[in-house]
Motif scaffolding. Structure first.
Motif, PDB file in Angstrom:
ATOM      1  N   PHE A  87      -6.937  -0.692  -1.453  1.00 59.19           N
ATOM      2  CA  PHE A  87      -6.644  -1.638  -0.379  1.00 59.19           C
ATOM      3  C   PHE A  87      -5.747  -2.745  -0.924  1.00 59.19           C
ATOM      4  O   PHE A  87      -5.619  -2.927  -2.140  1.00 59.19           O
ATOM      5  CB  PHE A  87      -7.916  -2.234   0.236  1.00 59.19           C
ATOM      6  CG  PHE A  87      -8.633  -3.221  -0.648  1.00 59.19           C
ATOM      7  CD1 PHE A  87      -8.293  -4.575  -0.627  1.00 59.19           C
ATOM      8  CD2 PHE A  87      -9.661  -2.812  -1.487  1.00 59.19           C
ATOM      9  CE1 PHE A  87      -8.961  -5.493  -1.431  1.00 59.19           C
ATOM     10  CE2 PHE A  87     -10.332  -3.716  -2.290  1.00 59.19           C
ATOM     11  CZ  PHE A  87      -9.980  -5.070  -2.268  1.00 59.19           C
ATOM     12  N   VAL A 124      -5.134  -0.445   4.114  1.00 54.45           N
ATOM     13  CA  VAL A 124      -5.667   0.624   3.268  1.00 54.45           C
ATOM     14  C   VAL A 124      -4.752   1.833   3.385  1.00 54.45           C
ATOM     15  O   VAL A 124      -4.095   2.035   4.416  1.00 54.45           O
ATOM     16  CB  VAL A 124      -7.107   1.022   3.685  1.00 54.45           C
ATOM     17  CG1 VAL A 124      -8.058  -0.158   3.533  1.00 54.45           C
ATOM     18  CG2 VAL A 124      -7.145   1.567   5.110  1.00 54.45           C
ATOM     19  N   VAL A 133     -11.921  -4.708   4.966  1.00 59.93           N
ATOM     20  CA  VAL A 133     -11.671  -3.595   4.049  1.00 59.93           C
ATOM     21  C   VAL A 133     -12.639  -2.449   4.359  1.00 59.93           C
ATOM     22  O   VAL A 133     -12.239  -1.281   4.431  1.00 59.93           O
ATOM     23  CB  VAL A 133     -11.809  -4.042   2.580  1.00 59.93           C
ATOM     24  CG1 VAL A 133     -11.742  -2.837   1.648  1.00 59.93           C
ATOM     25  CG2 VAL A 133     -10.718  -5.042   2.218  1.00 59.93           C
ATOM     26  N   GLY A 182     -11.757   1.133   5.933  1.00 63.61           N
ATOM     27  CA  GLY A 182     -12.096   2.310   5.137  1.00 63.61           C
ATOM     28  C   GLY A 182     -12.796   3.382   5.950  1.00 63.61           C
ATOM     29  O   GLY A 182     -12.541   4.578   5.755  1.00 63.61           O
ATOM     30  N   VAL A 189       0.841  -1.199   0.000  1.00 65.67           N
ATOM     31  CA  VAL A 189       0.000   0.000   0.000  1.00 65.67           C
ATOM     32  C   VAL A 189       0.878   1.252   0.000  1.00 65.67           C
ATOM     33  O   VAL A 189       0.627   2.211  -0.748  1.00 65.67           O
ATOM     34  CB  VAL A 189      -0.951  -0.005   1.214  1.00 65.67           C
ATOM     35  CG1 VAL A 189      -1.431   1.407   1.540  1.00 65.67           C
ATOM     36  CG2 VAL A 189      -2.149  -0.898   0.945  1.00 65.67           C
TER      37      VAL A 189
END
Length: 265
Positions: free
Chosen positions: A192, A210, A241, A245, A147
């Motif tokens: 992600f 993320v 996820v 988020g 990421v």
């Protein structure tokens, strides 16, 4: 002609590589330093002697081992409060994630070509993923590193792929640069990353990460949930996820006003 900010003194960079070879507070032998830095033994001895004289290394003649010197502690304390303040800032989000998921949650920043964990919260369950605050790992492996690498400047990605240690890949099978660049593009698009057994010694962990953009900044950090492979199923990972988020959105806005700001690397 290179600008002053772009010039490097190779001897200084080599000496710093010796300090960066220490990833835990444990002694290292000359052989260990050679394997971790790629420097030949005579150069290591010269640079280590200089670092020892300046207080950045200590040498145990009886054991033939080097340890980090206390001069680093005094310098680190100058930055420590700023990192500690940011760790305290993100910790409530980590506590919520650890409680909701039953797994370990941690926050990382990119420092040079590594990811650096600045805060973590573990669940109370016996079977859990262990990560230490202050630990570093290469950007090329694991959901967290990928990421950060996906959202790093182009020159950072190019440098990472040039490193021989990283180019050997997980398990020594090598890394396909084209395939990896495609994967990083997908990570930027999806916002992600999920990895399975990439960043741990025995490949037993799953991680979901993320990106966290500090609003108004080019800097991206990473928010991660990680757990044992036997416990963290694909279905749970997909649910995390969404969980990550929601926390990411709140952190991104708040970090824009964090003072003093963490440096952009």
């Amino acid at each position: 002609m290179a600008q002053e900010s772009e010039r490097h003194v190779q001897a200084v960079l080599s000496a710093l590589k010796i300090l960066e070879a220490f990833d835990k507070d444990r002694p290292l032998r000359l052989k260990d330093l050679h394997e971790r830095t790629g420097l030949n033994r005579s150069r290591i001895l010269r640079f280590a002697g200089t670092l020892q004289a300046a207080g950045f290394l200590e040498y145990d003649e009886g054991a033939g081992t080097y340890t980090l010197g206390l001069k680093l502690y005094s310098l680190g304390s100058l930055l420590g409060q700023r990192v500690s303040d940011m760790a305290d800032f993100v910790r409530p989000a980590l506590k919520r994630l650890a409680a909701q998921s039953g797994n370990t949650a941690f926050y990382s920043i990119r420092h040079g070509f590594d990811r650096l964990v600045i805060a973590k919260e573990e669940s109370s369950e016996g079977l859990r993923f262990i990560v230490e605050e202050g630990s570093r790992r290469p950007l090329l492996f694991g959901a967290t590193g990928k990421v950060l690498l996906a959202h790093a400047p182009d020159e950072v990605r190019e440098h990472v792929f040039e490193q021989p240690v990283l180019a050997r890949g997980v398990g020594g099978e090598g890394v396909d640069k084209g395939a990896m660049m495609d994967e990083l593009a997908r990570i930027r698009e999806k916002a992600f990353a999920i990895s399975r057994g990439e960043a741990t010694a025995h490949g037993f962990a799953v991680a979901v990460a993320v990106p966290v953009n500090r609003a108004g900044s080019i800097q991206y950090d990473a928010l991660t949930i990680a757990g044992p492979l036997a416990k963290l199923t694909d279905q749970l990972a997909a649910g995390y996820v969404d969980m990550l988020g929601k926390e990411m959105q709140g952190l991104s806005t708040k970090l824009a006003n964090f003072s003093p700001p963490m440096p952009v690397f």
